[in-house]
Design an enzyme around this catalytic site. Structure first.
Site, mmCIF file in Angstrom:
data_model
loop_
_atom_site.group_PDB
_atom_site.id
_atom_site.type_symbol
_atom_site.label_atom_id
_atom_site.label_comp_id
_atom_site.label_asym_id
_atom_site.label_seq_id
_atom_site.Cartn_x
_atom_site.Cartn_y
_atom_site.Cartn_z
ATOM 1 N N CYS A 2 0.684 -1.153 -0.163
ATOM 2 C CA CYS A 2 0.054 0.151 -0.051
ATOM 3 C C CYS A 2 1.184 1.429 0.260
ATOM 4 C CB CYS A 2 -1.377 -0.262 1.492
ATOM 5 S SG CYS A 2 -1.886 -1.681 1.412
ATOM 6 N N ALA A 50 -5.611 -4.236 -1.900
ATOM 7 C CA ALA A 50 -6.100 -5.709 -1.137
ATOM 8 C C ALA A 50 -5.868 -6.835 -1.327
ATOM 9 C CB ALA A 50 -7.335 -5.261 -1.012
ATOM 10 N N ASN A 73 2.931 -0.590 4.966
ATOM 11 C CA ASN A 73 2.928 -1.050 4.013
ATOM 12 C C ASN A 73 3.331 -2.497 3.714
ATOM 13 O OD1 ASN A 73 3.264 -0.919 0.894
ATOM 14 N ND2 ASN A 73 5.195 0.356 1.392
#
Length: 621
Positions: A2, A50, A73
């Protein structure tokens, strides 16, 4: 995988925090999450790709009583085992995500929680009770973490562009870092090319208090060369084989489609073969290969196809051309935040685009050369060490290198340069000479750019001599693990995340790195053979044609050919425009002469092009 962004401030937060987070949308196209403290002075933001528990793993995520919040992350690959252990200790989970494992591990083990994680990670965890922010980055720097403190505010992010979007940081270059980039094609310390923006180094964690003060930055992990002479080569091979297989196996944990990069070299071929063996999805593993149509010297697909065929993967390939190069280079500069070491960033970006069209996760072979000694420069340095030992009658085995000296044949120019002066000087000076990329380019720049060479060498020495290694080989490997590898991982992270792809690198499992560091050089680099130990492990895994090939390329880009066509015009347009000439960075007369030599697109022009694109993209704006 992420994008994370956050801020602690002595004043009230502004709307810029949400706008800054949006700069990371490419890293997390699946969702946006934000959390703000009750007093509106602590903000955690998250852009989500995701992968694990797509429904339940939304972030920022908290524990059951909302006293701990995290933005994260990366991926903790042993999250299943850790969750079981933590549940047995009474912790209550509300998701099946690896993110929540970090929260409960922090509750259980405090700041020591990082030592329990197998994976890649960069996270910031706000402890409401203690009123402090705990930040950590994985051991080898697979995932990025940048930060800045200015005007009573602390900011952090996965990418520098998010910090700049806060409008609290002036867009200004750091002169010392520019020189380091030109010398090493990367930066050896915690600085970046931007003033007032730093990076948390690999294997480090940081504590920030409620007043936005950085209280502590400490190293929680390092490579230790505590050589083990009690075990035989066969015993090391047995453990290494297990660890490589386990590293691949646990990196296949995913709740979304997964594939692998395949170059046709030893590292990626090993990862693909094992991933295909352990694949339990019921569908063939998808593999992605890139090449160029300008000749055999730019095309390794015959080896990649062979591995794909043997492993029964769904093979896909892409052939980028010079139009792709021109069209994508400015975008790449934007995503990278800082200049890249070489043009290999372009094909890597294109292959990532191909992968992202088919999967959300891709395994790769990054790290094998730095761990197992795959670069020719190690043999060149080791050769000098053995030659010196033979002359001065110290313990050495110069004769054992003879069978492998033929691998240096194509690197004779490097050997001539290396031995042109300073032969048998101190080890740090010798490796500095091998790693210094500034030779022959100084005249292209303003003389002031290279005014601090002593300071650059001092920074180099800190890293090179910063381990407990005794041998020259291990000191070289240590420097590359600390400086060269993070630069490659920077490219790996940005080229994948730019297209919303999670990249996993099994060979950089810290358990593998720790084991190989214990192995004596006489076994690890036996007879001066690059990657000797690794080859022994995989000789029954990958095809012999790949194992014994002598023509590994490293994904070269045919820029010399393209430079005579459209790419040459593109380079002139970038480097000789009015803004570049006014910048004061270049010696325009010398640079123009270099550019007009159509047979001379090499490291010098690439470095200048990358740097000028960086200025245009990130500073001039």
């Amino acid at each position: 995988m992420c994008g994370i962004f956050g801020q602690i401030t002595n004043r009230k937060l502004t709307n810029n925090v949400s706008l800054a987070l949006d700069k990371l949308m490419h890293r997390g196209p699946d969702g946006k999450g934000e959390w703000t403290s009750e007093d509106n002075r602590v903000y955690l933001g998250h852009r989500r790709l995701a992968i694990i528990d797509p429904e339940g793993g939304k972030q920022p995520l908290s524990n059951e009583d909302d006293t701990i919040w995290i933005t994260f992350n990366g991926c903790i690959y042993n999250y299943v085992e850790l969750a079981q252990r933590l549940k047995a200790k009474g912790h209550r989970f509300k998701t099946n995500s690896d993110t929540e494992v970090i929260i409960h591990a922090y509750e259980e083990y405090g700041e020591q929680c990082v030592n329990y994680f197998i994976g890649m990670f960069a996270f910031a965890l706000w402890d409401v009770k203690k009123q402090k922010l705990f930040c950590a980055r994985d051991r080898l720097g697979i995932k990025p973490f940048y930060y800045s403190r200015v005007e009573g505010t602390f900011l952090f992010a996965s990418e520098i562009k998010a910090i700049l979007a806060s409008d609290l940081i002036e867009r200004k270059e750091d002169a010392e870092s520019i020189q380091q980039y030109l010398v090493f094609q990367t930066i050896t310390n915690d600085k970046t090319l931007f003033q007032n923006v730093k990076k948390l180094l690999p294997g480090h964690c940081m504590i920030v208090d409620r007043a936005a003060n950085v209280l502590e930055i400490k190293k929680y992990w390092d490579v230790e060369f505590n050589l083990d002479y009690t075990r035989s080569e066969e015993e090391f091979l047995e453990e290494l084989d297990y660890l490589i297989r386990d590293a691949v196996k646990i990196r296949l944990r995913s709740d979304v489609p997964l594939g692998a990069h395949l170059s046709g070299g030893l590292d990626s071929s090993t990862i693909v073969t094992l991933a295909a063996e352990y694949n339990q999805t019921g569908q063939p593993l998808k593999t992605f290969t890139g090449a160029f149509s300008e000749g055999e010297q730019f095309d390794e697909t015959k080896y990649a196809r062979l591995v794909a065929e043997r492993s029964r993967t769904q093979y896909m390939e892409i052939y980028p051309d010079e139009n792709d190069f021109i069209e994508s280079l400015a975008n790449i500069s934007y995503f990278m935040d800082e200049p890249s070491a070489g043009p290999g960033v372009f094909p890597q970006y294109m292959v990532s685009k191909l992968a992202a069209e088919n999967v959300k996760v891709a395994l790769g072979g990054q790290g094998g050369d730095e761990i197992f000694g795959g670069y020719t420069r190690y043999l060149i340095g080791y050769l000098e060490e053995c030659l010196k030992g033979a002359i001065y009658e110290s313990k050495t085995d110069l004769a054992s290198l003879v069978p492998n000296l033929s691998t240096i044949k194509q690197y004779v120019p490097m050997l001539k340069y290396f031995w042109s002066d300073g032969l048998f000087e101190s080890e740090d000076k010798r490796y500095y000479k091998l790693m210094d990329r500034s030779g022959g380019i100084e005249k292209l720049y303003n003389p002031e750019i290279f005014s601090g060479n002593d300071l650059i060498f001092a920074e180099f020495q800190k890293v090179f001599n910063g381990s407990n290694a005794d041998s020259f080989l291990n000191k070289m490997l240590y420097f590359d693990l600390k400086v060269h590898l993070p630069a490659l991982l920077h490219v790996e992270d940005r080229t994948s995340m730019a297209v919303g792809l999670e990249s996993r690198v099994p060979l950089l499992d810290h358990r593998i790195v720790e084991l190989v560091a214990k192995i004596p050089p006489a076994i690890k680099f036996k007879n001066g053979e690059p990657k000797y130990l690794f080859k022994q492990v995989i000789k029954n895994i990958i095809p012999e044609e790949v194992l014994y090939r002598k023509d590994k390329m490293g994904f070269p880009v045919p820029l010399q050919k393209w430079y005579k066509n459209k790419v040459g015009d593109y380079v002139k347009e970038i480097l000789l425009d009015k803004r570049a000439q006014e910048r004061g960075l270049f010696n325009i007369k010398e640079l123009e002469a270099k550019i007009n030599n159509e047979n001379d697109f090499g490291r010098a022009i690439w470095g200048a092009l990358s740097l000028e694109l960086w200025f245009k993209t990130h500073i001039d704006q």
